[in-house]
Design an enzyme around this catalytic site. Structure first.
Site, PDB file in Angstrom:
ATOM      1  N   SER A 287       0.856  -1.195   0.000  1.00 38.63           N
ATOM      2  CA  SER A 287       0.000   0.000   0.000  1.00 38.63           C
ATOM      3  C   SER A 287       0.881   1.229   0.000  1.00 38.63           C
ATOM      4  O   SER A 287       2.020   1.192   0.498  1.00 38.63           O
ATOM      5  CB  SER A 287      -0.906   0.003   1.249  1.00 38.63           C
ATOM      6  OG  SER A 287      -1.572   1.244   1.388  1.00 38.63           O
TER       7      SER A 287
ATOM      8  N   TYR B 117      -1.836  -1.091  10.352  1.00 41.40           N
ATOM      9  CA  TYR B 117      -1.914  -1.300   8.909  1.00 41.40           C
ATOM     10  C   TYR B 117      -0.677  -0.740   8.223  1.00 41.40           C
ATOM     11  O   TYR B 117      -0.059  -1.409   7.378  1.00 41.40           O
ATOM     12  CB  TYR B 117      -3.173  -0.630   8.369  1.00 41.40           C
ATOM     13  CG  TYR B 117      -3.361  -0.778   6.877  1.00 41.40           C
ATOM     14  CD1 TYR B 117      -3.834  -1.967   6.331  1.00 41.40           C
ATOM     15  CD2 TYR B 117      -3.069   0.278   6.011  1.00 41.40           C
ATOM     16  CE1 TYR B 117      -4.007  -2.113   4.960  1.00 41.40           C
ATOM     17  CE2 TYR B 117      -3.235   0.140   4.640  1.00 41.40           C
ATOM     18  CZ  TYR B 117      -3.702  -1.051   4.126  1.00 41.40           C
ATOM     19  OH  TYR B 117      -3.858  -1.181   2.763  1.00 41.40           O
TER      20      TYR B 117
END
Length: 247
Positions: free
Chosen positions: A135, A149
């Site tokens: 990401s 995350y």
């Protein structure tokens, strides 16, 4: 781009990005083994894909998954499984321990375990390719912290580079795809609750739109293909130009 004869394992295969990857690869001629926690309903299946339910944190589940690969060889592995707990993730100083453990567990440990288990099959596949979905959050900080995350995805980028260096002499490539703001079912509900949030993200993205799962799938397909035969240890950012800006 046809890759007839390619056998590719895709984790997280029923999510928005995962399903798009499965569709893209099946369309390109891959035999796809698609795995997630549960097998999808008939209406959610991609025709032509082979579905196997597995828990990536369970060693027995991974063993069953690997044993389901036809012919005992893989030419590709796509680690797309991942979680983000938007309601409970946050600052490292406040996050609950179970949220931290679950996020790191699925996003990093699950990826590591599957890759380790699949390595003998990748070696048998000859010039195989691994693509890990990370990401842009693993490359840059976030306005509103999702530290579990973010850390998990930064670790995926780092681990992928290490894997690329270790397996490169064997002809096995490893790269990451780093999506930015992608309109998945998980994210679309947040934008439904706050249209202003979507408009702000579109305004901040140089291409002035959100990404689609198909945009990520196309990047994955390229990195798996022979067209990327000299590409390894790199991050392919799919974010409409968002991380290119100085804010």
């Amino acid at each position: 781009m046809s890759d007839t004869g390619s056998v590719t394992l895709v984790t997280g295969a029923t999510g928005g990005i995962g399903k798009a990857i499965v569709s893209e690869l099946v369309r390109g001629g891959h035999h796809v083994i698609a795995t997630d926690l549960r097998e999808p309903a008939a209406k959610d299946r991609v025709p032509g894909a082979q579905y196997v339910a597995s828990n990536l944190l369970d060693d027995a589940g991974i063993e069953r998954l690997i044993s389901a690969v036809p012919g005992g060889l893989l030419t590709g592995l796509v680690n797309a499984a991942g979680v983000a707990f938007f309601d409970t993730d946050g600052s490292v100083f406040d996050i609950a321990e179970p949220v931290w453990a679950q996020t790191i567990g699925v996003n990093l440990d699950g990826l590591r375990k599957v890759t380790k288990a699949a390595l003998p099959l990748l070696r048998a596949g000859n010039q195989a390719s691994i693509v890990n979905i990370a990401s842009t959050a693993g490359l840059r900080g976030m306005d509103d912290p999702l530290d579990a995350y973010q850390v998990s995805k930064a670790a995926v980028v780092s681990l992928s580079q290490s894997i690329a260096l270790q397996l490169g002499p064997e002809g096995i490539r490893c790269n990451t795809v780093c999506p930015g703001a992608i309109l998945t079912p998980m994210i679309s509900s947040l934008y439904d609750e706050s249209p202003e949030r979507r408009q702000d993200m579109e305004r901040r993205t140089p291409l002035r739109r959100l990404g689609l799962p198909e945009d990520v799938a196309s990047a994955v397909s390229f990195l798996l293909s022979d067209n990327a035969s000299f590409v390894t240890g790199t991050n392919l950012v799919v974010d409409g130009g968002w991380t290119a800006q100085i804010k």
